[in-house]
Design an enzyme around this catalytic site. Structure first.
Site, PDB file in Angstrom:
ATOM      1  N   TYR A 143     -49.007  17.516 -43.295  1.00 59.41           N
ATOM      2  CA  TYR A 143     -50.695  17.460 -42.476  1.00 59.41           C
ATOM      3  C   TYR A 143     -50.862  18.706 -41.984  1.00 59.41           C
ATOM      4  CZ  TYR A 143     -54.552  16.726 -39.120  1.00 59.41           C
ATOM      5  OH  TYR A 143     -55.389  17.144 -38.385  1.00 59.41           O
ATOM      6  N   LEU A 190     -53.449   6.687 -30.735  1.00 63.74           N
ATOM      7  CA  LEU A 190     -52.764   6.060 -29.583  1.00 63.74           C
ATOM      8  C   LEU A 190     -53.869   5.261 -28.785  1.00 63.74           C
ATOM      9  CD1 LEU A 190     -50.332   5.356 -27.776  1.00 63.74           C
ATOM     10  CD2 LEU A 190     -50.840   7.490 -26.653  1.00 63.74           C
TER      11      LEU A 190
HETATM   12  N1  LIG Z   1     -58.845  12.943 -34.285  1.00 60.52           N
HETATM   13  C1  LIG Z   1     -57.968  14.062 -33.901  1.00 60.52           C
HETATM   14  O1  LIG Z   1     -57.501  13.914 -32.775  1.00 60.52           O
HETATM   15  C2  LIG Z   1     -57.853  15.479 -34.678  1.00 60.52           C
HETATM   16  C3  LIG Z   1     -57.168  16.306 -34.132  1.00 60.52           C
HETATM   17  C4  LIG Z   1     -57.098  17.619 -34.714  1.00 60.52           C
HETATM   18  C5  LIG Z   1     -57.861  17.891 -35.799  1.00 60.52           C
HETATM   19  N2  LIG Z   1     -58.620  16.890 -36.408  1.00 60.52           N
HETATM   20  C6  LIG Z   1     -59.126  17.055 -37.630  1.00 60.52           C
HETATM   21  O2  LIG Z   1     -60.635  16.668 -37.431  1.00 60.52           O
HETATM   22  C7  LIG Z   1     -61.452  16.249 -38.718  1.00 60.52           C
HETATM   23  C8  LIG Z   1     -62.073  14.805 -38.304  1.00 60.52           C
HETATM   24  O3  LIG Z   1     -60.878  13.894 -37.930  1.00 60.52           O
HETATM   25  P1  LIG Z   1     -61.217  12.511 -37.564  1.00 60.52           P
HETATM   26  O4  LIG Z   1     -60.426  12.003 -36.282  1.00 60.52           O
HETATM   27  O5  LIG Z   1     -62.702  12.234 -37.117  1.00 60.52           O
HETATM   28  O6  LIG Z   1     -61.003  11.521 -38.846  1.00 60.52           O
HETATM   29  P2  LIG Z   1     -61.695  10.539 -39.580  1.00 60.52           P
HETATM   30  O7  LIG Z   1     -60.763   9.998 -40.657  1.00 60.52           O
HETATM   31  O8  LIG Z   1     -62.418   9.639 -38.586  1.00 60.52           O
HETATM   32  O9  LIG Z   1     -62.856  11.253 -40.323  1.00 60.52           O
HETATM   33  C9  LIG Z   1     -62.733  11.994 -41.387  1.00 60.52           C
HETATM   34  C10 LIG Z   1     -63.998  11.835 -42.561  1.00 60.52           C
HETATM   35  O10 LIG Z   1     -63.674  12.351 -43.356  1.00 60.52           O
HETATM   36  C11 LIG Z   1     -64.142  11.700 -44.795  1.00 60.52           C
HETATM   37  N3  LIG Z   1     -63.724  12.493 -45.816  1.00 60.52           N
HETATM   38  C12 LIG Z   1     -62.146  12.783 -46.225  1.00 60.52           C
HETATM   39  N4  LIG Z   1     -62.079  13.552 -47.375  1.00 60.52           N
HETATM   40  C13 LIG Z   1     -63.251  13.373 -47.693  1.00 60.52           C
HETATM   41  C14 LIG Z   1     -63.852  14.227 -49.060  1.00 60.52           C
HETATM   42  N5  LIG Z   1     -62.841  14.755 -49.646  1.00 60.52           N
HETATM   43  N6  LIG Z   1     -65.093  14.363 -49.173  1.00 60.52           N
HETATM   44  C15 LIG Z   1     -65.879  13.882 -48.363  1.00 60.52           C
HETATM   45  N7  LIG Z   1     -65.448  13.038 -47.260  1.00 60.52           N
HETATM   46  C16 LIG Z   1     -64.127  13.114 -46.986  1.00 60.52           C
HETATM   47  C17 LIG Z   1     -63.564  10.527 -44.458  1.00 60.52           C
HETATM   48  O11 LIG Z   1     -64.331   9.242 -45.119  1.00 60.52           O
HETATM   49  C18 LIG Z   1     -63.991  10.274 -42.929  1.00 60.52           C
HETATM   50  O12 LIG Z   1     -65.135   9.759 -42.746  1.00 60.52           O
HETATM   51  C19 LIG Z   1     -60.267  16.122 -39.608  1.00 60.52           C
HETATM   52  O13 LIG Z   1     -60.187  17.291 -40.479  1.00 60.52           O
HETATM   53  C20 LIG Z   1     -58.968  16.278 -38.969  1.00 60.52           C
HETATM   54  O14 LIG Z   1     -57.929  16.822 -39.625  1.00 60.52           O
HETATM   55  C21 LIG Z   1     -58.609  15.489 -35.977  1.00 60.52           C
HETATM   56  O1  LIG Z   2     -48.999   3.180 -31.973  1.00 59.12           O
HETATM   57  C1  LIG Z   2     -48.871   4.185 -31.453  1.00 59.12           C
HETATM   58  C2  LIG Z   2     -49.497   5.441 -31.831  1.00 59.12           C
HETATM   59  C3  LIG Z   2     -49.086   6.636 -31.426  1.00 59.12           C
HETATM   60  N1  LIG Z   2     -48.089   6.818 -30.586  1.00 59.12           N
HETATM   61  C4  LIG Z   2     -47.531   8.163 -29.917  1.00 59.12           C
HETATM   62  O2  LIG Z   2     -48.956   8.696 -29.604  1.00 59.12           O
HETATM   63  C5  LIG Z   2     -48.975  10.231 -29.559  1.00 59.12           C
HETATM   64  C6  LIG Z   2     -50.251  10.500 -30.009  1.00 59.12           C
HETATM   65  O3  LIG Z   2     -50.404   9.971 -31.491  1.00 59.12           O
HETATM   66  P1  LIG Z   2     -51.682  10.078 -32.306  1.00 59.12           P
HETATM   67  O4  LIG Z   2     -52.832   9.394 -31.472  1.00 59.12           O
HETATM   68  O5  LIG Z   2     -51.464   9.274 -33.602  1.00 59.12           O
HETATM   69  O6  LIG Z   2     -52.087  11.493 -32.387  1.00 59.12           O
HETATM   70  P2  LIG Z   2     -51.107  12.758 -33.316  1.00 59.12           P
HETATM   71  O7  LIG Z   2     -50.218  12.001 -34.013  1.00 59.12           O
HETATM   72  O8  LIG Z   2     -50.705  13.360 -31.991  1.00 59.12           O
HETATM   73  O9  LIG Z   2     -52.079  13.449 -33.887  1.00 59.12           O
HETATM   74  C7  LIG Z   2     -53.502  13.679 -33.535  1.00 59.12           C
HETATM   75  O10 LIG Z   2     -53.521  15.112 -33.126  1.00 59.12           O
HETATM   76  C8  LIG Z   2     -52.940  16.191 -33.727  1.00 59.12           C
HETATM   77  C9  LIG Z   2     -53.273  17.441 -32.862  1.00 59.12           C
HETATM   78  O11 LIG Z   2     -52.597  17.045 -31.826  1.00 59.12           O
HETATM   79  C10 LIG Z   2     -54.213  16.122 -34.973  1.00 59.12           C
HETATM   80  O12 LIG Z   2     -53.639  17.333 -35.735  1.00 59.12           O
HETATM   81  C11 LIG Z   2     -54.119  14.787 -35.390  1.00 59.12           C
HETATM   82  O13 LIG Z   2     -55.169  15.105 -36.593  1.00 59.12           O
HETATM   83  C12 LIG Z   2     -54.568  13.808 -34.875  1.00 59.12           C
HETATM   84  O14 LIG Z   2     -54.274  12.440 -35.342  1.00 59.12           O
HETATM   85  C13 LIG Z   2     -47.793  10.614 -30.447  1.00 59.12           C
HETATM   86  O15 LIG Z   2     -46.613  10.894 -29.630  1.00 59.12           O
HETATM   87  C14 LIG Z   2     -47.417   9.293 -31.338  1.00 59.12           C
HETATM   88  O16 LIG Z   2     -46.144   9.183 -31.730  1.00 59.12           O
HETATM   89  C15 LIG Z   2     -47.447   5.915 -30.230  1.00 59.12           C
HETATM   90  O17 LIG Z   2     -46.420   5.689 -29.647  1.00 59.12           O
HETATM   91  N2  LIG Z   2     -47.731   4.735 -30.749  1.00 59.12           N
END
Ligand SMILES: NC(=O)c1ccc[n+]([C@@H]2O[C@H](COP(=O)([O-])OP(=O)(O)OC[C@H]3O[C@@H](n4cnc5c(N)ncnc54)[C@H](O)[C@@H]3O)[C@@H](O)[C@H]2O)c1
Ligand SMILES: O=c1ccn([C@@H]2O[C@H](COP(=O)(O)OP(=O)(O)O[C@H]3O[C@H](CO)[C@@H](O)[C@H](O)[C@H]3O)[C@@H](O)[C@H]2O)c(=O)[nH]1
Length: 331
Positions: A143, A190
């Site tokens: 990823y 989480l």
């Molecule tokens: N949530 C986090 O903690 C986190 C942290 C770092 C980066 N990001 C990045 O932020 C962005 C949004 O994350 P999120 O948590 O909202 O994820 P999410 O899965 O809730 O949202 C992603 C959305 O993109 C859509 N999607 C995926 N592939 C697509 C495609 N090819 N065409 C059109 N739509 C598509 C999915 O259906 C979904 O609605 C992602 O790029 C993710 O990598 C998220």
């Molecule tokens: O059931 C669970 C789920 C998660 N974790 C832990 O909680 C922490 C946070 O996990 P999670 O909420 O899954 O987020 P990350 O794997 O840290 O990833 C998030 O945060 C990243 C940036 O830090 C982004 O790149 C990703 O898209 C986003 O999903 C991690 O240490 C996990 O191992 C648990 O212990 N139990």
């Protein structure tokens, strides 16, 4: 501005679309609903149900002579660390190949601005925290590697083709805003999982790894409120300059262990939350904490909701109000 939002039916994309509309922008969402929900797209936005790779050229007007949009906010991606280790093909195809198609459509249509959702996962296991943008990028999972590859592609497009590009490297996004929040069909994050335990939708939370080199043995993450993140997107849109690609880390600057997150959820919900120790999850680094100094200096960003309990309280309010719309409750 007239803006194309990919992934606007997902968590971060739906909150940012809400804030874009509040700021007076016109929003068109393209989402394939692979992980998002159509009902998360804010009512003021136009919605196209499609994979962005299939429709980018047509929607942006590639080859039509004049751009139809002032910019693209590209949230659409596959983004689960654990899944990416098991199914890397989903990440190289769904993230890298898809984004290359979007970049080509932007080039051929002359679309001038891009804000890309990059991630802390591009850095991998940090040598020191807080992590600055100059830190080595050595992702520990496919990823993060896919997002890093996209960041490189964006840099070269920006310099060669005069794109005004920004990559925002989010740390762990949490909380809710404006009726939008985390409601995924398959949840792995989480905070929503812990709150599902409080809601009685799940029996216990597994704690992945209790032997990390941290104060209580569980992994440390930097949780950023989704509204603060949305505000950074507004600033990135207005401050970007043509021919330049700037990268900014976005976090609250403080790290919390998994056990501390569970305690915060217990404080906010007033309910005991049952946890079970489990092995480490593949691809996880031990500690991720952001330095957001560059975003604060260059964008004038001011995170306003950095207190973990406030972030959890907003997530809790959103999840309690979901009722029948909660995917977790339907399973
Ligand atoms: N949530 C986090 O903690 C986190 C942290 C770092 C980066 N990001 C990045 O932020 C962005 C949004 O994350 P999120 O948590 O909202 O994820 P999410 O899965 O809730 O949202 C992603 C959305 O993109 C859509 N999607 C995926 N592939 C697509 C495609 N090819 N065409 C059109 N739509 C598509 C999915 O259906 C979904 O609605 C992602 O790029 C993710 O990598 C998220
Ligand atoms: O059931 C669970 C789920 C998660 N974790 C832990 O909680 C922490 C946070 O996990 P999670 O909420 O899954 O987020 P990350 O794997 O840290 O990833 C998030 O945060 C990243 C940036 O830090 C982004 O790149 C990703 O898209 C986003 O999903 C991690 O240490 C996990 O191992 C648990 O212990 N139990």
């Amino acid at each position: 501005m007239r803006l194309l939002v990919t992934g606007g039916a997902g968590y971060v994309g739906s909150v940012c679309s809400t804030v874009l509309l509040e700021n007076g922008h016109d929003v068109v969402v393209v989402d394939d609903l692979s992980t998002g929900n159509a009902d998360a797209v804010p009512s003021g936005a136009e919605f196209i149900h499609a994979d962005i790779a299939d429709v980018a050229a047509e929607v942006l007007g590639a080859g039509s002579g004049s751009p139809r949009f002032d910019g693209v906010l590209h949230f659409g991606a596959q983004s689960l660390v654990g899944e990416s280790v098991e199914f890397p093909e989903k990440y190289w195809q769904g993230n890298v190949v898809t984004t290359l198609a979007l970049l080509e459509a932007m080039r051929l249509s002359g679309t001038p601005r891009l804000v890309f959702s990059s991630t802390a996962a591009t850095y991998g296991e940090p040598e020191q925290v807080p992590i600055t943008e100059d830190a080595p990028t050595r992702p520990t999972n496919p990823y993060g590697a896919s997002k890093l590859a996209i960041d490189h592609a964006i840099s070269s497009y920006a310099h060669a083709h005069d794109l005004a590009a920004t990559s925002l490297r989010y740390f762990n996004v949490a909380g809710a805003y404006g009726g939008a929040g985390e409601n995924r069909v398959v949840e792995t994050h989480l905070i929503p999982l812990v709150l599902q335990v409080a809601l009685g939708q799940r029996e216990r939370i597994s704690v992945f790894g209790t032997d990390w080199p941290t104060k209580d043995g569980t992994a440390i993450r930097d949780y950023i409120h989704v509204k603060d993140l949305a505000d950074a997107h507004m600033l990135a849109l207005s401050k970007a300059t043509a021919g330049s690609h700037r990268i900014y880390n976005l976090g609250s600057g403080e790290g919390f262990t998994v056990r501390e997150v569970i305690s915060s959820c217990e404080r906010i919900t007033g309910l005991p939350i049952s946890g079970a120790d489990a092995p480490r999850r593949a691809g996880d680094p031990a500690v991720l904490i952001a330095s957001s100094a560059r975003a604060i200096d260059e964008l004038g960003w001011k995170p306003e909701h950095t207190d973990l309990d406030e972030i959890v309280a907003d997530a809790w309010e959103f999840m309690r109000n979901l009722g029948d719309r909660a995917h977790a409750a339907r399973r």
